[in-house]
Structures are given as structure tokens and as C-alpha cells.
Write an enzyme that holds these catalytic residues in place. Structure first.
Site, PDB file in Angstrom:
ATOM      1  N   LYS A 299      -3.268  16.507  -8.305  1.00 55.55           N
ATOM      2  CA  LYS A 299      -2.968  16.946  -9.144  1.00 55.55           C
ATOM      3  C   LYS A 299      -1.962  17.924  -9.849  1.00 55.55           C
ATOM      4  CE  LYS A 299      -3.116  11.820 -10.645  1.00 55.55           C
ATOM      5  NZ  LYS A 299      -1.956  11.124 -10.394  1.00 55.55           N
TER       6      LYS A 299
ATOM      7  N   TYR B  64      -8.947  15.572  -6.755  1.00 60.37           N
ATOM      8  CA  TYR B  64      -8.084  14.990  -7.742  1.00 60.37           C
ATOM      9  C   TYR B  64      -7.310  15.825  -8.374  1.00 60.37           C
ATOM     10  CZ  TYR B  64      -7.119  12.407 -12.149  1.00 60.37           C
ATOM     11  OH  TYR B  64      -6.642  11.794 -12.632  1.00 60.37           O
TER      12      TYR B  64
ATOM     13  N   ASP C 294       0.795  -0.894   0.263  1.00 61.14           N
ATOM     14  CA  ASP C 294       0.300   0.274   0.139  1.00 61.14           C
ATOM     15  C   ASP C 294       1.201   0.932  -0.061  1.00 61.14           C
ATOM     16  OD1 ASP C 294      -1.801   2.108   0.799  1.00 61.14           O
ATOM     17  OD2 ASP C 294      -2.878   0.893   1.362  1.00 61.14           O
ATOM     18  N   VAL C 295       0.964   2.330  -0.507  1.00 62.94           N
ATOM     19  CA  VAL C 295       1.639   2.943  -0.836  1.00 62.94           C
ATOM     20  C   VAL C 295       1.575   3.789  -0.038  1.00 62.94           C
ATOM     21  CG1 VAL C 295       2.208   2.680  -3.872  1.00 62.94           C
ATOM     22  CG2 VAL C 295       0.147   4.520  -3.008  1.00 62.94           C
TER      23      VAL C 295
ATOM     24  N   ASN D 234       2.732   5.965 -10.312  1.00 66.78           N
ATOM     25  CA  ASN D 234       1.030   5.648 -11.275  1.00 66.78           C
ATOM     26  C   ASN D 234       0.331   5.674 -10.507  1.00 66.78           C
ATOM     27  OD1 ASN D 234      -1.204   5.308 -13.551  1.00 66.78           O
ATOM     28  ND2 ASN D 234      -0.508   2.669 -12.150  1.00 66.78           N
TER      29      ASN D 234
END
Length: 243
Positions: A152, A148, A54-55, A80
Site C-alpha cells: 500500500k 499489505y 485475474d489481475v 480496487n
């Protein structure tokens, strides 16, 4: 043989990228939360180190990169892993949605970049490449996409910092901003998504394999050259022009 570590490798862009790199002769290290999905990617690719993690958990990220370091050399990180959230204006946005997207899209990317940078700095010969998965949302948001879009935009700042700080250590960093690749996460786009004028309209999409080829092109450049920012998008999607 060169090695790439791909986060979010169990599906979508991550899986397509893993298959493209395996076909091109790279060793692939596959990271994601779902063991079965990673194993399926490795099966489709014909090879691959399956590294479930789990990042969003720093200790798990450190363990994965230590395992990759023990395997040999890390040439490329494709940062990613990512997720979206329900479309809401900021006042209606559940704070748990904000935190969940922030944890994966930004904190997870920072943890992985940090570990990759340290590995690339210490390995011999020194250096490597980090490719961050940004988004067209880094340039123009969709309605109701605060979590989001904000994360980003932050990825763009991460890309620039890594590019600058990596220079003394032969570490290059670039960003690919993707628009309307047809993945499970983006399947709704073709059916209809909110537009700036309030309409719900289906948008053009592109094959996810086209994204994978673009990432491969970025990765196969010599470290003396770098694609700093690339936008790859469905040709007819409503991005360039009036909203």
C-alpha cells in the site's frame, strides 16, 4: 454515458462502488476472478459488463482492457482489487504470503494502470481518470502487516507517478485511503484486532456504501480537477492519536 472499470468488483468495496455508479447512471465494467460473484454484482446493479479475469496475469488484463476499448470509451479505472495476509512478524511471514499479496496489491494494480493509461492516451477525446485504492496502512501499519503495508505504500508511489506522467495526456490519478470499511475481508476488525500496545481491541467501522460515495465524488470531478489523496475512515477508529 460514462464508463468505469472496477477491479475486485465481486464483493466488498468493489461491489458497493459498482452499485453506486450504476445508480448514478454510469456504465460499469466488472472485473474479478469469480464469475458468479461478478454476475451477482451485475444483477444487483441492473446492468454491467461481466469480465472475469485475474489481475495478476498480464495477458488477462490486456484482454479485459481490449474488450472495454472495443465497447467505446473508458472514463475511469477504479484500481480496487486487493488482499491481505495472516498477521505475522517479518521473520515468521511465509514467503508465499508475501508473494501472493505483492502479486495482487501491487503487480495487479500496475498491470491495470498500465493498460488503462494506454487506452486513455489513445482514445478520443484523450484522457481519463485512475483512482487507486490505497489504505490507511499507507500512513500507519497494523502489527504484523508487512506484505499489505509495504504494497500500500507502493501504491502511493504509483499514484504520484501516474499523476505526473498523465499530465500531457489529460489523465488524472488520485488515491483513496480507506480505514475500517465493514466488508467481509474486514469483518474481524469489529470483533478485535491487534493494537500497537499488544492488546486485542474491537474497532469502530463504517458502512462500505460511504466509501462508494467517496469514489463517485472523485470520479465525477472534471478532469481539470483532481482529488490527489483522500482518507475516508470510521470516525472513531484508532488512527489519529497515540498508539
Amino acid at each position: 454515458m460514462k464508463t468505469i472499470l472496477i477491479t475486485g468488483a465481486g464483493s466488498g468495496i468493489g461491489r458497493a462502488t459498482a452499485l453506486a455508479f450504476a445508480k448514478a447512471g454510469w456504465e460499469i465494467a466488472l472485473v474479478g476472478r469469480r464469475l458468479e460473484a461478478l454476475e451477482e454484482t451485475a444483477k444487483l446493479a441492473g446492468r454491467g459488463a461481466v469480465l472475469p479475469a485475474d489481475v495478476t496475469i498480464p495477458k488477462e488484463v490486456e484482454r479485459v482492457f481490449a474488450e472495454v476499448g472495443a465497447m467505446g470509451r473508458l472514463d475511469v479505472l477504479f484500481n480496487n482489487a486487493g488482499r491481505g495476509s495472516r498477521g505475522k512478524t517479518i521473520d515468521e511471514m511465509p514467503l508465499e504470503d508475501w508473494q501472493a499479496v505483492l502479486d495482487v496489491n501491487l503487480s495487479g494494480a500496475v498491470y491495470c494502470a498500465r493498460a488503462a493509461f494506454g487506452l486513455m492516451r489513445k482514445q478520443s477525446p484523450q484522457g481519463g481518470r485512475i483512482i487507486n485504492n490505497g489504505s490507511i496502512s499507507a500512513h500507519a501499519p497494523r502489527p504484523g502487516s508487512t506484505p499489505y503495508t509495504v504494497t500500500k505504500h507502493a501504491i502511493t508511489g504509483l499514484t504520484k507517478c501516474l499523476s505526473l506522467d498523465g499530465r500531457p495526456f489529460n489523465i488524472a490519478c488520485g488515491q483513496i485511503d480507506i480505514g475500517n470499511a465493514l466488508t467481509e475481508m474486514a469483518a474481524q476488525i469489529a470483533k478485535g484486532v491487534p493494537q500497537a500496545d499488544g492488546r486485542i481491541v474491537g474497532e469502530a467501522t463504517m458502512d462500505v456504501d460511504d466509501v462508494a460515495r467517496a469514489v463517485l465524488m472523485m470520479a465525477e470531478l472534471p478532469l481539470s480537477a483532481n482529488v490527489q489523496f483522500m482518507t475516508v475512515m470510521a470516525t472513531k477508529m484508532p488512527f489519529v492519536g497515540r498508539g
